[in-house]
Design a protein around this motif. Structure first.
Motif, PDB file in Angstrom:
ATOM      1  N   PRO A  74       0.833  -1.336   0.032  1.00 47.66           N
ATOM      2  CA  PRO A  74       0.039   0.132  -0.096  1.00 47.66           C
ATOM      3  C   PRO A  74       0.876   1.318  -0.201  1.00 47.66           C
ATOM      4  N   ASP A  75       2.127   1.202   0.453  1.00 45.80           N
ATOM      5  CA  ASP A  75       3.069   2.384   0.572  1.00 45.80           C
ATOM      6  C   ASP A  75       4.082   2.495  -0.679  1.00 45.80           C
ATOM      7  N   GLY A  76       3.806   1.692  -1.608  1.00 43.16           N
ATOM      8  CA  GLY A  76       4.942   1.656  -2.391  1.00 43.16           C
ATOM      9  C   GLY A  76       4.628   2.625  -3.622  1.00 43.16           C
ATOM     10  N   ALA A  77       5.965   2.830  -4.317  1.00 41.43           N
ATOM     11  CA  ALA A  77       5.837   3.997  -5.151  1.00 41.43           C
ATOM     12  C   ALA A  77       6.711   3.464  -6.283  1.00 41.43           C
ATOM     13  N   LEU A  78       6.415   3.794  -7.749  1.00 40.77           N
ATOM     14  CA  LEU A  78       7.026   3.737  -9.015  1.00 40.77           C
ATOM     15  C   LEU A  78       7.881   4.802  -8.994  1.00 40.77           C
ATOM     16  N   LEU A  79       9.153   4.183  -9.444  1.00 39.29           N
ATOM     17  CA  LEU A  79      10.334   5.277  -9.783  1.00 39.29           C
ATOM     18  C   LEU A  79      10.501   5.507 -11.059  1.00 39.29           C
ATOM     19  N   THR A  80      10.309   4.880 -12.118  1.00 38.83           N
ATOM     20  CA  THR A  80      10.689   5.001 -13.394  1.00 38.83           C
ATOM     21  C   THR A  80       9.554   5.036 -14.427  1.00 38.83           C
ATOM     22  N   VAL A  81       8.112   4.960 -14.056  1.00 36.46           N
ATOM     23  CA  VAL A  81       7.239   5.370 -15.202  1.00 36.46           C
ATOM     24  C   VAL A  81       6.359   6.401 -14.741  1.00 36.46           C
ATOM     25  N   ASP A  82       5.186   6.977 -15.666  1.00 39.06           N
ATOM     26  CA  ASP A  82       4.423   7.931 -15.137  1.00 39.06           C
ATOM     27  C   ASP A  82       3.157   7.269 -14.421  1.00 39.06           C
ATOM     28  N   CYS A  83       3.113   6.074 -14.495  1.00 40.70           N
ATOM     29  CA  CYS A  83       1.743   5.662 -13.819  1.00 40.70           C
ATOM     30  C   CYS A  83       2.117   5.742 -12.148  1.00 40.70           C
ATOM     31  N   ARG A  84       0.827   5.762 -11.453  1.00 37.62           N
ATOM     32  CA  ARG A  84       0.836   5.989  -9.991  1.00 37.62           C
ATOM     33  C   ARG A  84       1.047   4.903  -9.359  1.00 37.62           C
ATOM     34  N   THR A  85       0.477   3.636  -9.917  1.00 41.76           N
ATOM     35  CA  THR A  85       0.411   2.421  -9.074  1.00 41.76           C
ATOM     36  C   THR A  85       0.834   1.032  -9.852  1.00 41.76           C
ATOM     37  N   LEU A  86       0.978   0.026  -9.157  1.00 43.36           N
ATOM     38  CA  LEU A  86       1.187  -1.236 -10.154  1.00 43.36           C
ATOM     39  C   LEU A  86      -0.112  -1.900 -10.603  1.00 43.36           C
ATOM     40  N   ASN A  87      -1.142  -1.566 -10.105  1.00 45.50           N
ATOM     41  CA  ASN A  87      -2.358  -1.754 -10.772  1.00 45.50           C
ATOM     42  C   ASN A  87      -2.520  -0.930 -12.158  1.00 45.50           C
ATOM     43  N   GLU A  88      -1.866   0.168 -12.121  1.00 39.93           N
ATOM     44  CA  GLU A  88      -2.242   0.717 -13.376  1.00 39.93           C
ATOM     45  C   GLU A  88      -1.329   0.358 -14.610  1.00 39.93           C
ATOM     46  N   VAL A  89      -0.020  -0.011 -13.966  1.00 38.08           N
ATOM     47  CA  VAL A  89       0.810  -0.671 -14.748  1.00 38.08           C
ATOM     48  C   VAL A  89       0.513  -2.085 -15.590  1.00 38.08           C
ATOM     49  N   MET A  90      -0.184  -2.807 -14.771  1.00 38.19           N
ATOM     50  CA  MET A  90      -0.553  -4.139 -15.197  1.00 38.19           C
ATOM     51  C   MET A  90      -2.094  -3.875 -16.062  1.00 38.19           C
ATOM     52  N   HIS A  91      -2.762  -3.020 -15.616  1.00 43.41           N
ATOM     53  CA  HIS A  91      -3.874  -2.694 -16.650  1.00 43.41           C
ATOM     54  C   HIS A  91      -3.521  -2.300 -17.857  1.00 43.41           C
ATOM     55  N   GLN A  92      -2.321  -1.242 -17.927  1.00 38.26           N
ATOM     56  CA  GLN A  92      -1.800  -0.857 -19.185  1.00 38.26           C
ATOM     57  C   GLN A  92      -1.197  -2.154 -19.948  1.00 38.26           C
ATOM     58  N   VAL A  93      -0.709  -3.059 -19.412  1.00 36.90           N
ATOM     59  CA  VAL A  93      -0.208  -4.316 -20.051  1.00 36.90           C
ATOM     60  C   VAL A  93      -1.155  -5.158 -20.653  1.00 36.90           C
ATOM     61  N   ILE A  94      -2.213  -5.510 -20.090  1.00 33.54           N
ATOM     62  CA  ILE A  94      -3.533  -6.352 -20.322  1.00 33.54           C
ATOM     63  C   ILE A  94      -4.117  -5.543 -21.347  1.00 33.54           C
ATOM     64  N   ASP A  95      -4.348  -4.090 -21.331  1.00 34.20           N
ATOM     65  CA  ASP A  95      -4.805  -3.445 -22.742  1.00 34.20           C
ATOM     66  C   ASP A  95      -4.190  -3.401 -23.750  1.00 34.20           C
ATOM     67  N   THR A  96      -2.925  -3.147 -23.782  1.00 34.78           N
ATOM     68  CA  THR A  96      -2.201  -2.925 -24.938  1.00 34.78           C
ATOM     69  C   THR A  96      -1.248  -4.129 -25.293  1.00 34.78           C
ATOM     70  N   GLY A  97      -1.004  -4.972 -24.538  1.00 34.03           N
ATOM     71  CA  GLY A  97      -0.258  -6.036 -24.824  1.00 34.03           C
ATOM     72  C   GLY A  97       1.220  -5.873 -24.947  1.00 34.03           C
ATOM     73  N   GLU A  98       1.606  -4.565 -24.463  1.00 35.56           N
ATOM     74  CA  GLU A  98       3.005  -4.332 -24.625  1.00 35.56           C
ATOM     75  C   GLU A  98       3.844  -4.510 -23.150  1.00 35.56           C
ATOM     76  N   PRO A  99       4.736  -5.285 -23.250  1.00 34.52           N
ATOM     77  CA  PRO A  99       5.492  -5.730 -21.815  1.00 34.52           C
ATOM     78  C   PRO A  99       5.940  -4.313 -21.299  1.00 34.52           C
ATOM     79  N   VAL A 100       6.120  -4.357 -20.213  1.00 37.48           N
ATOM     80  CA  VAL A 100       6.887  -3.540 -19.388  1.00 37.48           C
ATOM     81  C   VAL A 100       8.159  -3.890 -18.739  1.00 37.48           C
ATOM     82  N   ILE A 101       9.357  -3.344 -19.151  1.00 38.62           N
ATOM     83  CA  ILE A 101      10.493  -4.130 -18.704  1.00 38.62           C
ATOM     84  C   ILE A 101      11.201  -3.186 -17.710  1.00 38.62           C
ATOM     85  N   ASP A 102      11.810  -3.778 -16.469  1.00 42.40           N
ATOM     86  CA  ASP A 102      12.939  -3.054 -15.594  1.00 42.40           C
ATOM     87  C   ASP A 102      12.003  -1.937 -15.221  1.00 42.40           C
ATOM     88  N   LEU A 103      11.048  -2.266 -14.508  1.00 39.30           N
ATOM     89  CA  LEU A 103      10.236  -1.120 -13.877  1.00 39.30           C
ATOM     90  C   LEU A 103      10.761  -1.227 -12.408  1.00 39.30           C
TER      91      LEU A 103
END
Length: 833
Positions: free
Chosen positions: A186-215
């Protein structure tokens, strides 16, 4: 494929443990062959056709021996009849195209099809080995890998995780299955992308099919809530055989140690770029505080020993009793309320050099504090959230840097302590350099103040005002000077000079040149003769004093201003002599800028004066120019620092000075000096120091000067005494009549006896009574001790006892012997006329 017998009826059969349904011997994937009791092929699956190339119609009804040979190690001695009734065996099979295929055969007995009826599951050995490798790899990733693996469904809820993931969470999968990533961290923070949470990152991967590497993701583990961890995470979408989205897979690797090491290295790089940019100790101290907050510490203070701030050596003994001054502090505003630091108290002492007008912030350390412990031990001291590191040089401890942490993991680990040591060491080198510079600057300024004229004495011949502007604090003091020298006969010497360079050597060289000019001027030398003598002394200085003229700049002879004779423009000088009686001014210059002359009507011009070579070059004569100046004329002597700058051509500066002097020639000289400095040096600091001398001429009229021409005859001595006595009576100086008669009698007698005529006798009522006798001789009298047998030689000795000063100066037609007597108490000099 289900087994069948010759009567096409379903039969039961058992599969041995070797037939792993997830591998190549899966019934849905393995090549299946059904044999009757005579080993005749009665069943042939499509997988068998794919493996060996024989279609079913070409194989069914034929003995299996045409397909399966012996074991590879039996050299062809065994046949299919030798197959075991059940179990696994390795055989060589014949492909339709003729090549041999090594296969694994699983024999499964059939019930209801005869005692020897069986079914064969055949797989290529290499495929089986590859499958086993894959299974081993999957097992390793599941149980042994250091990479945390997790699978989230399309609702982003965790459905599976490996053992490494369980270790990170600190509990078994069953206890956290079904949670989202944001619920786990709950207190985590992303350091290298514009998304604010991990859930947003995974939503982006499911929607676009583009993998996210070394986040990079920072958070706290439930099993270790006190420390921040950083993971390198990658996400990719999971699809089934039909392309439907099953969810997203996450792999995460804990890179906390590597990330912190990279941050420390980046902080050191930043420190190298930002610490030590100036030679100001307070600025350097603030730079280390700015670098360390907030990435390394919540707050930083830097305290320096007061002696160090003044350029002195750090204390080596009893450092805890020294006075420490808070020179820098920085605090993270987010944790300012929680940060406890030593509280500075006001110091009523003198301001620090270079910090005039600023309060001195002395620090008191509580008894038993980490700071006092560090001073006592000479080393760093750490206590959980506070780390104190001494600023040390080989000479001792210059001060302390205190790092404080609050609102975050407060413990300084070994790597962070080493980083603090490195940051402090870098700052210590820069502060020590600044301390040495401060010491030299203070010494230079002190020396320069002693060598420069503290004030210019007002002279009856001229009104004077002057300004000296040192260069900026970084470059240091320079070698410019201006002076006014009283001379015999109410005359005055005017001098301005410039030693190129800065620092102690430049100031010392300036002092030597100024003293030499004053000494030569008091010998009543003409301007061109004085510069010739000065040039000769400068040219011979490297031989007698190798350090005198070399290395006058910080950079040595090749720097900004060595005065070695081989270096052009090492030192320049302009010398002028103004006579208020004749209103004539003689000038000569050695490579210096010409003076500006402003007539009483406001017209301004720069005197056409031969430049002459700079001092020390030798080989070229100096030429003097004499000009008559109306009373009230303005003479401006200056150095190039006034009219030349990096962003201004010297011609523009001279033009501005000319206009300013012309417009303000009637103003008071002090006001005119201020206006010149304000317009030509508006910013104050510059790369070269500046000297400005403004002189307004006066004239001594008939009421103050009497001149008589006398023949060179013995009888004229009495006449000279009568003339002097009468004039002193008119001036109300009868008390000086007796002594003046003796002086005039002796001087005129010597002139008649040894020099010849015509003679000129002159009295000048200045701030003292001046008496001059001019003759055509070129031999100067001198004092000597006469014995009792000598008949003469005592006259000049008597004169020297009656007057305050006496001397000789030479002219183009002969010489002048002069004396100077003080007025008696109550008598008025020039100021009273």
């Amino acid at each position: 494929m289900s087994p069948w017998n010759a009567a096409n009826t379903w039969t039961a059969w058992s599969v041995p443990e070797s037939a792993d349904p997830r591998g190549p011997l899966d019934l849905a994937k393995a090549a299946t062959v059904v044999l009757d009791a005579r080993n005749t092929v009665i069943g042939w699956s499509p997988a068998a056709e794919s493996l060996l190339g024989h279609p079913g119609e070409a194989v069914i009804g034929r003995p299996v021996d045409v397909l399966l040979g012996s074991h590879p190690a039996d050299s062809g001695r065994r046949t299919a009849h030798d197959l075991p009734p059940s179990g696994t065996d390795t055989r060589m099979a014949r492909h339709r195209d003729g090549h041999a295929v090594q296969v694994v055969v699983v024999v499964c007995p059939l019930t209801g099809g005869g005692p020897a009826a069986r079914i064969l599951l055949i797989a290529e050995l290499e495929s089986l080995r590859l499958s086993e490798t894959r299974r081993a790899m999957l097992h390793g990733l599941t149980t042994q890998s250091a990479i945390g693996l997790a699978v989230y469904d399309t609702d982003l809820r965790l459905t599976w995780a490996n053992t490494a993931h369980d270790r990170e969470v600190g509990r078994p999968l069953a206890e956290y299955r079904g949670r989202t990533a944001d619920e786990l961290y709950p207190d985590g923070a992303l350091l290298t992308v514009d998304c604010r949470t991990l859930n947003e990152v995974m939503h982006q991967v499911i929607d676009t099919g583009e993998p996210v590497i070394d986040l990079h993701f920072r958070g706290k583990l439930p099993s270790d809530p006190e420390k921040d961890h950083v993971w390198s995470c990658s996400y990719y979408r999971l699809l089934d055989a039909d392309g439907r989205v099953l969810g997203v897979c996450e792999d995460a690797f804990d890179i906390t140690d590597r990330y912190e090491a990279q941050n420390r290295l980046a902080l050191l790089v930043e420190a190298g770029r930002r610490i030590g940019t100036t030679l100001d100790m307070s600025v350097t101290a603030q730079e280390i505080a700015d670098v360390a907050v907030p990435d390394f510490a919540s707050a930083v203070t830097v305290d320096l020993e007061r002696a160090v701030l003044e350029g002195g050596e750090p204390g080596t003994e009893g450092a805890a009793d020294s006075v420490y001054v808070r020179v820098a502090a920085r605090c993270d505003p987010r944790t300012a309320a929680e940060t406890a630091l030593p509280v500075p108290c006001p110091d009523e002492g003198e301001p620090l050099p270079g910090h005039e007008g600023e309060p001195v912030r002395r620090v008191r350390y509580p008894r038993g504090s980490l700071q006092l412990r560090s001073l006592a031990s000479g080393g760093r001291v750490v206590d959980e959230n506070t780390l104190v590191v001494p600023l040390r040089t080989r000479a001792g401890t210059m001060g302390l840097v205190t790092f404080v942490r609050t609102g975050r993991p407060t413990v300084f680990d070994n790597g962070e302590v080493a980083l603090a040591d490195e940051l402090t060491a870098r700052a210590a080198v820069s502060i020590d350099n600044a301390r040495r510079f401060t010491r030299e600057r203070v010494a230079s300024r002190t020396l320069q103040r002693q060598l420069l004229p503290q004030h210019l004495l007002q002279q009856p011949a001229v009104d004077v005002a002057h300004r000296y502007l040192p260069t900026d604090d970084v470059t240091g003091v320079g070698g410019d000077w201006a002076d006014v020298i009283p001379l015999s006969g109410a005359r005055v010497g005017l001098v301005v000079g410039d030693v190129v360079g800065h620092g102690l050597q430049a100031a010392a060289t300036m002092g030597r040149l100024r003293t030499t000019v004053e000494a030569l001027a008091r010998l009543d030398m003409a301007p061109d003769e004085l510069l010739t003598r000065l040039d000769d002394l400068v040219g011979r200085s490297p031989e007698r004093h190798p350090g005198l003229l070399e290395d006058t700049a910080d950079g040595g002879p090749s720097g900004a201003g060595g005065l070695h004779p081989d270096v052009a423009m090492g030192a320049t000088c302009l010398y002028a002599v103004y006579d208020p009686v004749s209103r004539r001014c003689a000038m000569a210059r050695a490579g210096h800028l010409p003076p500006a002359i402003v007539k009483p009507d406001g017209s301004c011009a720069f005197l056409e004066l031969p430049a002459g070579p700079p001092l020390g070059l030798g080989g070229m004569p100096f030429e003097a120019v004499e000009t008559e100046l109306p009373e009230g004329s303005l003479i401006a002597l200056f150095t190039n620092g006034l009219v030349e700058a990096r962003d201004r051509d010297i011609d523009d500066g001279l033009g501005s000075l000319s206009r300013l002097l012309s417009d303000g020639h009637g103003r008071p000289l002090e006001e005119l000096c201020d206006r010149a400095v304000a317009e030509l040096r508006p910013d104050g600091a510059a790369t070269d120091d500046t000297a400005l001398l403004l002189v307004r001429t006066r004239q001594l009229g008939a009421a103050q000067v009497c001149v008589w021409e006398l023949p060179a005859e013995p009888v004229v001595v009495g006449r000279a005494r009568e003339l002097v006595t009468g004039q002193l009576g008119e001036w109300g100086l009868d008390e000086l009549a007796f002594s003046t008669e003796l002086v005039v009698s002796e001087l005129v007698t010597n002139a008649v006896r040894y020099a010849g005529g015509p003679l000129h006798l002159r009295l000048i009522r200045d701030r003292a009574l001046l008496c001059e006798v001019a003759d055509a001789g070129h031999t100067s009298p001198h004092l000597r001790n006469s014995t009792v047998e000598d008949e003469g030689g005592r006259g000049l000795f008597i004169v020297a006892q009656l007057v305050q000063r006496w001397g000789t100066r030479y002219t183009s037609s002969g010489k002048i012997i002069w004396t100077e007597q003080e007025f008696p108490d109550g008598a008025e000099g020039t100021d009273g006329v």
